[in-house]
Scaffold this active site. Sequence first.
Site, PDB file in Angstrom:
ATOM      1  N   ALA A   1       0.827  -1.208   0.000  1.00 33.67           N
ATOM      2  CA  ALA A   1       0.000   0.000   0.000  1.00 33.67           C
ATOM      3  C   ALA A   1       0.867   1.266   0.000  1.00 33.67           C
ATOM      4  CB  ALA A   1      -0.923   0.006   1.205  1.00 33.67           C
TER       5      ALA A   1
ATOM      6  N   GLU B   1      26.998 -22.005 -12.074  1.00 31.34           N
ATOM      7  CA  GLU B   1      25.723 -21.276 -12.098  1.00 31.34           C
ATOM      8  C   GLU B   1      24.605 -22.196 -12.597  1.00 31.34           C
ATOM      9  OE1 GLU B   1      26.273 -18.032 -14.868  1.00 31.34           O
ATOM     10  OE2 GLU B   1      28.016 -17.253 -13.783  1.00 31.34           O
TER      11      GLU B   1
ATOM     12  N   LYS C   1      21.708 -23.113 -15.013  1.00 27.37           N
ATOM     13  CA  LYS C   1      21.458 -22.660 -16.386  1.00 27.37           C
ATOM     14  C   LYS C   1      19.949 -22.456 -16.554  1.00 27.37           C
ATOM     15  CE  LYS C   1      22.475 -23.540 -21.214  1.00 27.37           C
ATOM     16  NZ  LYS C   1      21.092 -23.516 -21.697  1.00 27.37           N
TER      17      LYS C   1
ATOM     18  N   ARG D   1      19.377 -12.072 -27.993  1.00 28.49           N
ATOM     19  CA  ARG D   1      20.673 -12.549 -28.470  1.00 28.49           C
ATOM     20  C   ARG D   1      20.634 -12.777 -29.979  1.00 28.49           C
ATOM     21  NH1 ARG D   1      22.661 -17.594 -29.468  1.00 28.49           N
ATOM     22  NH2 ARG D   1      24.917 -17.765 -29.405  1.00 28.49           N
TER      23      ARG D   1
ATOM     24  N   TYR E   1      24.050 -12.584 -15.811  1.00 35.28           N
ATOM     25  CA  TYR E   1      25.182 -13.495 -15.620  1.00 35.28           C
ATOM     26  C   TYR E   1      26.491 -13.011 -16.231  1.00 35.28           C
ATOM     27  CZ  TYR E   1      23.724 -15.257 -20.235  1.00 35.28           C
ATOM     28  OH  TYR E   1      23.362 -15.364 -21.538  1.00 35.28           O
TER      29      TYR E   1
ATOM     30  N   CYS F   1     -18.386 -39.898 -18.476  1.00 36.60           N
ATOM     31  CA  CYS F   1     -19.170 -41.111 -18.624  1.00 36.60           C
ATOM     32  C   CYS F   1     -20.506 -40.883 -17.928  1.00 36.60           C
ATOM     33  CB  CYS F   1     -18.436 -42.274 -17.981  1.00 36.60           C
ATOM     34  SG  CYS F   1     -19.477 -43.719 -17.765  1.00 36.60           S
TER      35      CYS F   1
HETATM   36  O1  D41 Z   1      21.586 -19.221 -17.211  1.00 34.23           O
HETATM   37  C1  D41 Z   1      21.911 -19.249 -18.391  1.00 34.23           C
HETATM   38  N1  D41 Z   1      21.029 -19.637 -19.300  1.00 34.23           N
HETATM   39  C2  D41 Z   1      23.268 -18.829 -18.823  1.00 34.23           C
HETATM   40  C3  D41 Z   1      23.504 -18.667 -20.180  1.00 34.23           C
HETATM   41  C4  D41 Z   1      24.309 -18.584 -17.906  1.00 34.23           C
HETATM   42  N2  D41 Z   1      24.096 -18.719 -16.572  1.00 34.23           N
HETATM   43  N3  D41 Z   1      25.505 -18.212 -18.337  1.00 34.23           N
HETATM   44  C5  D41 Z   1      25.758 -18.054 -19.665  1.00 34.23           C
HETATM   45  N4  D41 Z   1      27.002 -17.684 -20.053  1.00 34.23           N
HETATM   46  C6  D41 Z   1      27.285 -17.535 -21.322  1.00 34.23           C
HETATM   47  C7  D41 Z   1      28.675 -17.149 -21.717  1.00 34.23           C
HETATM   48  C8  D41 Z   1      29.666 -17.967 -20.959  1.00 34.23           C
HETATM   49  C9  D41 Z   1      28.900 -17.353 -23.193  1.00 34.23           C
HETATM   50  C10 D41 Z   1      28.843 -15.690 -21.396  1.00 34.23           C
HETATM   51  C11 D41 Z   1      24.760 -18.275 -20.645  1.00 34.23           C
HETATM   52  C12 D41 Z   1      25.129 -18.078 -22.006  1.00 34.23           C
HETATM   53  N5  D41 Z   1      26.387 -17.705 -22.308  1.00 34.23           N
HETATM   54  C13 D41 Z   1      24.220 -18.242 -23.133  1.00 34.23           C
HETATM   55  N6  D41 Z   1      22.922 -18.205 -23.124  1.00 34.23           N
HETATM   56  C14 D41 Z   1      22.463 -18.392 -24.355  1.00 34.23           C
HETATM   57  C15 D41 Z   1      23.510 -18.552 -25.189  1.00 34.23           C
HETATM   58  C16 D41 Z   1      24.626 -18.456 -24.438  1.00 34.23           C
END
Ligand code: D41
Length: 674
Positions: free
Chosen positions: A36, A115, A117, A138, A227, A428
């Site tokens: 709020a 990390e 993905k 991208r 990232y 049914c």
């Molecule tokens: O979480 C992700 N999808 C992710 C994608 C990530 N954590 N790190 C990434 N790091 C890279 C680089 C190492 C090339 C900088 C990426 C991707 N690339 C990436 N995502 C799609 C194409 C590349």
Amino acid sequence: MSAIQKTQKQAAALREQIQYHNHRYYVLDDPEVPDAEYDRLFRELQKIESTYPSLITTDSPTQRVGALPLSSFDEVKHAIPMLSLGNAFSDEEVEKFGKRISDRLNVTDIQLVAEPKLDGLAISLLYEDGVLVRAATRGDGVTGENVTQNVRTIHSVPLRLVGSDYPRLLEVRGEVYMPKQGFEALNKRQKQNNEKLFANPRNAAAGSLRQLDSKITATRPLAIFCYGVGQVEGKKMPSRHSEVLECLKAWGLRVCPEIKVVKGIEKCLDYYRHIGEQRNSLPYEIDGVVYKVNRLDQQETLGFVSRAPRWAIAHKFPAQEELTKLLAIDVQVGRTGAITPVARLEPVEVGGVTVTNATLHNQDEIERMDVRVGDTVVVYRAGDVIPKVASVIKSRRPKKSRKYKMPTHCPECGSELVRAEGEAILRCSGGLCCPAQRKEAIKHFASRRAMDIEGLGDKLVDQLVDAELINDVADLYLLKSDELAGLERMANKSAENLIAALESSKLTTLAKFIYSLGIREVGEATALNLANHFGRLELVESADTEKLLEVADVGPVVASNIVTFFQQAHNLDVISKLREAEVSWPDVDVVDADTLPMAGKTVVLTGTLTKMTRNDAKQNLQKLGAKVSGSVSKKTDIVVAGESAGSKLEKAQALGVEVINEEAFIKLIDSYKG
Ligand code: D41
């Protein structure tokens, strides 16, 4: 200071506060003030900006949505290409990656950053002097699309960076994704609006970001994790990837909290297993983890091959989507008679599990995908959910395929399948006789408000059906106490008690009997209306839709459920068996509902009644022709307020509706009964 300068300062101060709370809420997930308060600040700023439009700035939090729809997206050439990632599908491949980098760098125990993905879309955000000026997809890594208007609607993307020590020019890279919860909610909404469903959160995120009208994107629950960085000018960045991420955090950008610095490949694999275990409980979908060499000088030494860095690799989880062949489509009957089409598949390994069956949800879904036997289909499996057929590869369809037709009759009992208007599912109509529905129907029949067979609980019904002692509700009355005594956990005494309870349940009322039949959407109130309207069961059985529609509260859906129920020969058989077993009820004197003393009156019961149950009170009222409703409105005639009545009483008082206590209520019904 002039008045306008003062207002300008006020607007800037509001923006700063809103930005701060926005960051706390969307980036740190740690709000400081109630919603709020945030709304109040936001409206205050909106008010200033609408009075003085010249004071609006592009980084103002009010300017996330509002841009006009585009006719197409402009191309954006990335100043530094957005690299792609190499994949590893096994521990060995990751170990090979480890060996390659160790050999090239001539060091062991390399520090890496691990990390999750994210399964979303890679995006580039460009900040000039701390202000978001451009966002691009991208694309192919060299050229992407300008999606600035859409990305501005994502609350976890700051329109202005926090603090002042950020570079003059900063390109941030990250992944835009849709949280699992948001995805479920979006699909629910899409379904309600009869719009297309998204197969998975990734598709939903992509579809949302590709909207030409950012007002639509604004309604989609997107989020971002950053990232890395691309182009940077005007500031020297730290020398490790982990430190770069710390900078991004400090500048107000959202970074995944699961990211860890690890030493050596063994620790990378530990991380992979750890995240794999967390996967289902994470609020977002991931399709693997990414390992990156932490030291930027080492990254530079390693360089890249054909657009993928040598210093990073994606370690993928086993695929959640696979192609396979659809061998047949069967239908299954659920507990309530709901029909679910199931795809029988050529066995395929999906995410580490062999899948041979997948749900096709319902008829609409089959028609939407036009899925046919013989098709090559995409099977999707996420977490612990039932695998589903996500889509069809039409280009691989065999030549002589035929459109799939849903069956017209129940595979379990042969009864007709019916589809209620506006409903996606077929059901049914077998009711009492369909084995798949039998147990539920018997439980309902025995329940307190129906035939009230004391001691016949759910477990016992399951036992009786499983032991094939009963097939339908009429068989209950043929049970012998020695048959019962043979059941597990059944003492002689309880067997006798049950037989006695069955015996005493035989005398019932027409309304209760109709309710006991378990006709879809015929609840207690409808059953009572039917009993009062027709007086005799034979007349209910033979009534057509038109006659049924004359009954209070019976609409076309309920009427058609009733007609279909009594059209099934086996339902009539069960009823005649019940009568043979001496289940009986007195006929009801039919009175014209309009002539009843409380006809046309709507009554609401609230609070606790002490002299009768809520249900008795309701039945008393209904017998007098009154309608009993659950909520108070202007149309309510009387509210009966028992002890500790709450909000309904307050509402009645506010609307000036007549309120009576229990004592007055009893007097009222007695006066009518006369
Ligand atoms: O979480 C992700 N999808 C992710 C994608 C990530 N954590 N790190 C990434 N790091 C890279 C680089 C190492 C090339 C900088 C990426 C991707 N690339 C990436 N995502 C799609 C194409 C590349």
